[in-house]
Design an enzyme around this catalytic site. Sequence first.
Site, PDB file in Angstrom:
ATOM      1  N   ARG A   1      25.914 -17.404 -19.629  1.00  0.00           N
ATOM      2  CA  ARG A   1      25.361 -18.326 -20.601  1.00  0.00           C
ATOM      3  C   ARG A   1      24.338 -19.241 -19.955  1.00  0.00           C
ATOM      4  O   ARG A   1      24.336 -19.472 -18.761  1.00  0.00           O
ATOM      5  CB  ARG A   1      26.472 -19.190 -21.226  1.00  0.00           C
ATOM      6  CG  ARG A   1      27.313 -18.466 -22.241  1.00  0.00           C
ATOM      7  CD  ARG A   1      28.340 -19.415 -22.844  1.00  0.00           C
ATOM      8  NE  ARG A   1      27.725 -20.463 -23.642  1.00  0.00           N
ATOM      9  CZ  ARG A   1      27.760 -21.752 -23.321  1.00  0.00           C
ATOM     10  NH1 ARG A   1      28.332 -22.158 -22.215  1.00  0.00           N
ATOM     11  NH2 ARG A   1      27.202 -22.657 -24.122  1.00  0.00           N
TER      12      ARG A   1
ATOM     13  N   LYS B   1      37.189 -21.338 -12.256  1.00  0.00           N
ATOM     14  CA  LYS B   1      36.622 -20.260 -13.054  1.00  0.00           C
ATOM     15  C   LYS B   1      36.964 -18.898 -12.467  1.00  0.00           C
ATOM     16  O   LYS B   1      36.572 -18.558 -11.348  1.00  0.00           O
ATOM     17  CB  LYS B   1      35.110 -20.410 -13.173  1.00  0.00           C
ATOM     18  CG  LYS B   1      34.495 -19.375 -14.117  1.00  0.00           C
ATOM     19  CD  LYS B   1      33.073 -19.706 -14.482  1.00  0.00           C
ATOM     20  CE  LYS B   1      32.499 -18.674 -15.445  1.00  0.00           C
ATOM     21  NZ  LYS B   1      31.136 -19.022 -15.896  1.00  0.00           N
TER      22      LYS B   1
ATOM     23  N   ARG C   1      32.528 -30.448 -20.004  1.00  0.00           N
ATOM     24  CA  ARG C   1      33.207 -30.877 -18.793  1.00  0.00           C
ATOM     25  C   ARG C   1      34.307 -31.868 -19.148  1.00  0.00           C
ATOM     26  O   ARG C   1      34.197 -32.610 -20.123  1.00  0.00           O
ATOM     27  CB  ARG C   1      32.233 -31.565 -17.816  1.00  0.00           C
ATOM     28  CG  ARG C   1      31.145 -30.631 -17.266  1.00  0.00           C
ATOM     29  CD  ARG C   1      31.711 -29.678 -16.213  1.00  0.00           C
ATOM     30  NE  ARG C   1      30.675 -28.868 -15.610  1.00  0.00           N
ATOM     31  CZ  ARG C   1      30.298 -27.675 -16.065  1.00  0.00           C
ATOM     32  NH1 ARG C   1      30.889 -27.164 -17.144  1.00  0.00           N
ATOM     33  NH2 ARG C   1      29.358 -26.985 -15.444  1.00  0.00           N
TER      34      ARG C   1
END
Length: 265
Positions: free
Chosen positions: A66, A130, A263
Amino acid sequence: MPTELLAPSFDLAVLRRTLGKTAGRVDVEHVDTCTSTNTLLLDRVMQGAPSGLSIVADEQTAGRGRRGRRWQSAASHSLTFSLLWRFPDRAAMSGLSLMTGVAVARALERLHIDGIALKWPNDILLFGRKLGGILVEASTDARGAAAIIGIGLNLRPHPAWAGHIEQPFAALLDAGYTGGRENLLAAVLRELVAALDAFSTRGFISCRRDWLQRNAFQDLPVKLTSERGDLIGTCRGVDDTGMLLVETAGGIVPVVNGDVSLRSL
């Protein structure tokens, strides 16, 4: 290091055996190297490829994430693949990236991997770092609307990644997974096809509760950054279409899936 995880080659015969009944719903092709599995499938859409075609690559030279980011991948270090799925129209795809995250999380949990969470709209986390990402791209041809569902998962760290990945990242080896890419892809495709069947009938509502149970930021303070500015508030989950709900002093603000960075505070 287990040989299954290190194997640079991908065995389609092993994959097909492991897929079971799902083997009749997907047609998986393997390539050693490509620019991007999403790009390959977008080209196939223009050639009239059927729903269920999937391409898995050992390595991508121009993988895309993205917001224009590059997705890092390398043979024996990651699982990178894309799946083509056709829909009656583009409106039927609302919430598709979130549904995909639920399917991936279910697959990983069935492989006894703990600590999986989802970050809106398309990140897969392992204990807050992640682990993988999802990139859904829409296309249209004479047969109607098509979605290219791209998924990348880190198997084990690559020495070159540390200098290119902006956020803390994890790999399945951190969670003790050593089962190889074929078993992992089979597990994800089984869950993904089952979720797509439900999604095609009921839309995102079919998996909204499961997404909320895995929401990494549920009821936590968050900051969203976009070209329109910053939005600070408390994450209250998502609505029935997959829009993020942020509670601010002025009330609940719905955020569409777009060019937004999320975030925690």
